[in-house]
Write a protein that holds these residues in place. Structure first.
Motif, short mmCIF file in Angstrom:
data_model
loop_
_atom_site.label_atom_id
_atom_site.label_comp_id
_atom_site.label_asym_id
_atom_site.label_seq_id
_atom_site.Cartn_x
_atom_site.Cartn_y
_atom_site.Cartn_z
N TYR A 169 0.84 -1.20 0.00
CA TYR A 169 0.00 0.00 0.00
C TYR A 169 0.87 1.25 0.00
O TYR A 169 0.60 2.21 -0.73
CB TYR A 169 -0.92 0.00 1.22
CG TYR A 169 -1.92 1.13 1.24
CD1 TYR A 169 -3.17 0.98 0.65
CD2 TYR A 169 -1.61 2.35 1.83
CE1 TYR A 169 -4.09 2.02 0.66
CE2 TYR A 169 -2.52 3.39 1.86
CZ TYR A 169 -3.77 3.22 1.27
OH TYR A 169 -4.68 4.26 1.27
N MET A 170 1.91 1.21 0.78
CA MET A 170 2.81 2.36 0.85
C MET A 170 3.48 2.60 -0.51
O MET A 170 3.65 3.76 -0.93
CB MET A 170 3.87 2.10 1.92
CG MET A 170 4.86 3.23 2.13
SD MET A 170 5.95 2.92 3.55
CE MET A 170 6.76 1.41 3.03
N GLU A 171 3.83 1.51 -1.21
CA GLU A 171 4.47 1.65 -2.52
C GLU A 171 3.52 2.24 -3.56
O GLU A 171 3.94 3.00 -4.43
CB GLU A 171 4.97 0.28 -3.00
CG GLU A 171 6.17 -0.25 -2.22
CD GLU A 171 6.68 -1.56 -2.78
OE1 GLU A 171 5.86 -2.33 -3.34
OE2 GLU A 171 7.89 -1.82 -2.69
N SER A 172 2.24 1.87 -3.47
CA SER A 172 1.28 2.32 -4.48
C SER A 172 0.55 3.60 -4.10
O SER A 172 -0.18 4.17 -4.92
CB SER A 172 0.25 1.21 -4.75
OG SER A 172 -0.45 0.88 -3.56
N HIS A 173 0.72 4.06 -2.86
CA HIS A 173 0.09 5.30 -2.41
C HIS A 173 1.16 6.20 -1.79
O HIS A 173 1.29 6.28 -0.56
CB HIS A 173 -1.02 5.01 -1.38
CG HIS A 173 -2.18 4.25 -1.94
ND1 HIS A 173 -2.12 2.89 -2.19
CD2 HIS A 173 -3.43 4.65 -2.29
CE1 HIS A 173 -3.29 2.48 -2.67
NE2 HIS A 173 -4.10 3.53 -2.75
N PRO A 174 1.96 6.87 -2.61
CA PRO A 174 3.08 7.67 -2.09
C PRO A 174 2.65 8.75 -1.10
O PRO A 174 3.44 9.13 -0.23
CB PRO A 174 3.69 8.28 -3.36
CG PRO A 174 2.65 8.13 -4.43
CD PRO A 174 1.87 6.92 -4.09
N GLU A 175 1.41 9.20 -1.22
CA GLU A 175 0.95 10.23 -0.28
C GLU A 175 0.83 9.70 1.15
O GLU A 175 0.74 10.48 2.11
CB GLU A 175 -0.40 10.79 -0.75
CG GLU A 175 -1.61 9.89 -0.53
CD GLU A 175 -1.73 8.76 -1.56
OE1 GLU A 175 -2.67 7.96 -1.45
OE2 GLU A 175 -0.87 8.71 -2.47
N SER A 176 0.81 8.37 1.30
CA SER A 176 0.65 7.77 2.62
C SER A 176 1.99 7.40 3.27
O SER A 176 2.02 7.00 4.44
CB SER A 176 -0.20 6.50 2.52
OG SER A 176 0.52 5.46 1.85
N ILE A 177 3.09 7.54 2.51
CA ILE A 177 4.38 7.03 2.98
C ILE A 177 4.80 7.65 4.30
O ILE A 177 5.21 6.94 5.23
CB ILE A 177 5.47 7.27 1.91
CG1 ILE A 177 5.21 6.37 0.70
CG2 ILE A 177 6.86 7.00 2.49
CD1 ILE A 177 6.19 6.60 -0.45
N ARG A 178 4.68 8.96 4.42
CA ARG A 178 5.16 9.63 5.64
C ARG A 178 4.43 9.12 6.88
O ARG A 178 5.06 8.78 7.90
CB ARG A 178 4.97 11.15 5.49
CG ARG A 178 5.40 11.95 6.72
CD ARG A 178 6.90 11.84 6.97
NE ARG A 178 7.30 12.59 8.14
CZ ARG A 178 7.63 13.88 8.12
NH1 ARG A 178 7.60 14.56 6.98
NH2 ARG A 178 8.01 14.48 9.23
N GLU A 198 5.38 5.37 7.54
CA GLU A 198 6.73 5.24 8.07
C GLU A 198 6.82 5.73 9.51
O GLU A 198 7.52 5.14 10.34
CB GLU A 198 7.72 6.01 7.19
CG GLU A 198 7.99 5.33 5.86
CD GLU A 198 9.04 6.06 5.05
OE1 GLU A 198 9.26 7.28 5.31
OE2 GLU A 198 9.63 5.44 4.14
N GLU A 216 7.51 -5.70 5.47
CA GLU A 216 8.16 -6.01 4.21
C GLU A 216 8.32 -7.52 4.04
O GLU A 216 8.10 -8.07 2.94
CB GLU A 216 9.53 -5.33 4.14
CG GLU A 216 10.23 -5.54 2.80
CD GLU A 216 11.56 -4.80 2.71
OE1 GLU A 216 12.16 -4.79 1.62
OE2 GLU A 216 12.00 -4.23 3.75
#
Length: 257
Positions: free
Chosen positions: A113-122, A125, A136
């Protein structure tokens, strides 16, 4: 959280005294663990088909009882079948990913999900900085299983998912993946059952599964299952023999001498 907060013990002092006298007491109901006829009458496993059994976690219960006529103890292993209860779906944003995963017969893959939704990465993480490697690993194991049918690491994925229970709730979980760990755990249990792969969960996790099952029975006013209740009580007696002991005074501890 307030540092003065102390969780309520599962059993209070009065109930602990009753354990001393009657061996087992769960939710006020006495369980006679020396009733040989009752213990011997328990089925080794419930009468369910293999297909039905996929929806249950199977916990071995070690039973000991005394046979007076033969002046000996007998030991048996019987199995507590715990129905898996999935989290309820809603139309809330935080359930959308779980709904999508269920429709596609997949896990909720936090790493993907994090890889496909960059807006959610911060946010992800920040929430999972200490567990991202676990996410992972689960991601890669599930991806290999889905693409190649590799099953050798599925137990590892299940155990990592079980460990992640200890880290929820998180801000990211409440935002994107509400109840995802329970959903994923049930997914892996069913998958391992279907593949007939032996595995065992921690006592605390089994306790959670029993709690969820019992909440469903109460909510839907289902008929009581006396055999389940007895085996569950025996599980708690064996897994947590000193529940609430931390709340006892030195005088109370004399009960256990």
């Amino acid at each position: 959280m307030d540092s003065s907060f102390k969780p309520k013990p599962l059993l209070n002092k009065s109930e602990l005294r009753q354990i001393k006298r009657s061996k087992t007491r769960v939710e006020g109901k006495k369980v006679i663990t020396d009733d040989v006829k009752k213990l011997k009458s328990l089925k080794v496993t419930p009468e369910v088909s293999f297909q039905e059994s996929i929806d249950y976690y199977k916990e071995p219960i070690w039973i000991e009882y005394y046979i007076p006529k033969e002046s000996r103890f007998a030991f048996e292993t019987k199995y507590l079948f715990i129905l898996l209860v999935d989290p309820k779906m809603t139309n809330d944003l935080c359930d959308a990913e779980r709904k999508r995963a269920a429709a596609n017969r997949e896990i909720v893959d936090v790493f993907a999900y994090m890889e496909s939704h960059p807006e959610s990465i911060r946010l992800i993480e920040d929430s999972y900085h200490s567990t991202i490697s676990m996410h992972e690993t689960v991601h890669h194991i599930f991806k290999a299983y889905k693409e190649t049918g590799a099953t050798e690491d599925l137990k590892t994925a299940c155990y990592l998912t079980e460990a992640l229970l200890k880290y929820e709730p998180t801000i990211a979980g409440l935002t994107y993946f509400r109840d995802y760990v329970i959903y994923n755990l049930n997914f892996f249990i069913r998958t391992l059952n279907r593949l007939k792969i032996e595995f065992a969960l921690e006592d605390a996790t089994v306790s959670l599964l029993i709690k969820r099952r019992n909440e469903l029975w109460e909510l839907e006013n289902r008929e009581e299952d006396e055999d389940f209740d007895l085996l569950a009580a025996l599980f708690f007696e064996q897994a947590f023999p000193n529940r609430g002991a931390g709340e006892l005074s030195s005088d109370d501890m004399l009960l256990f001498e």
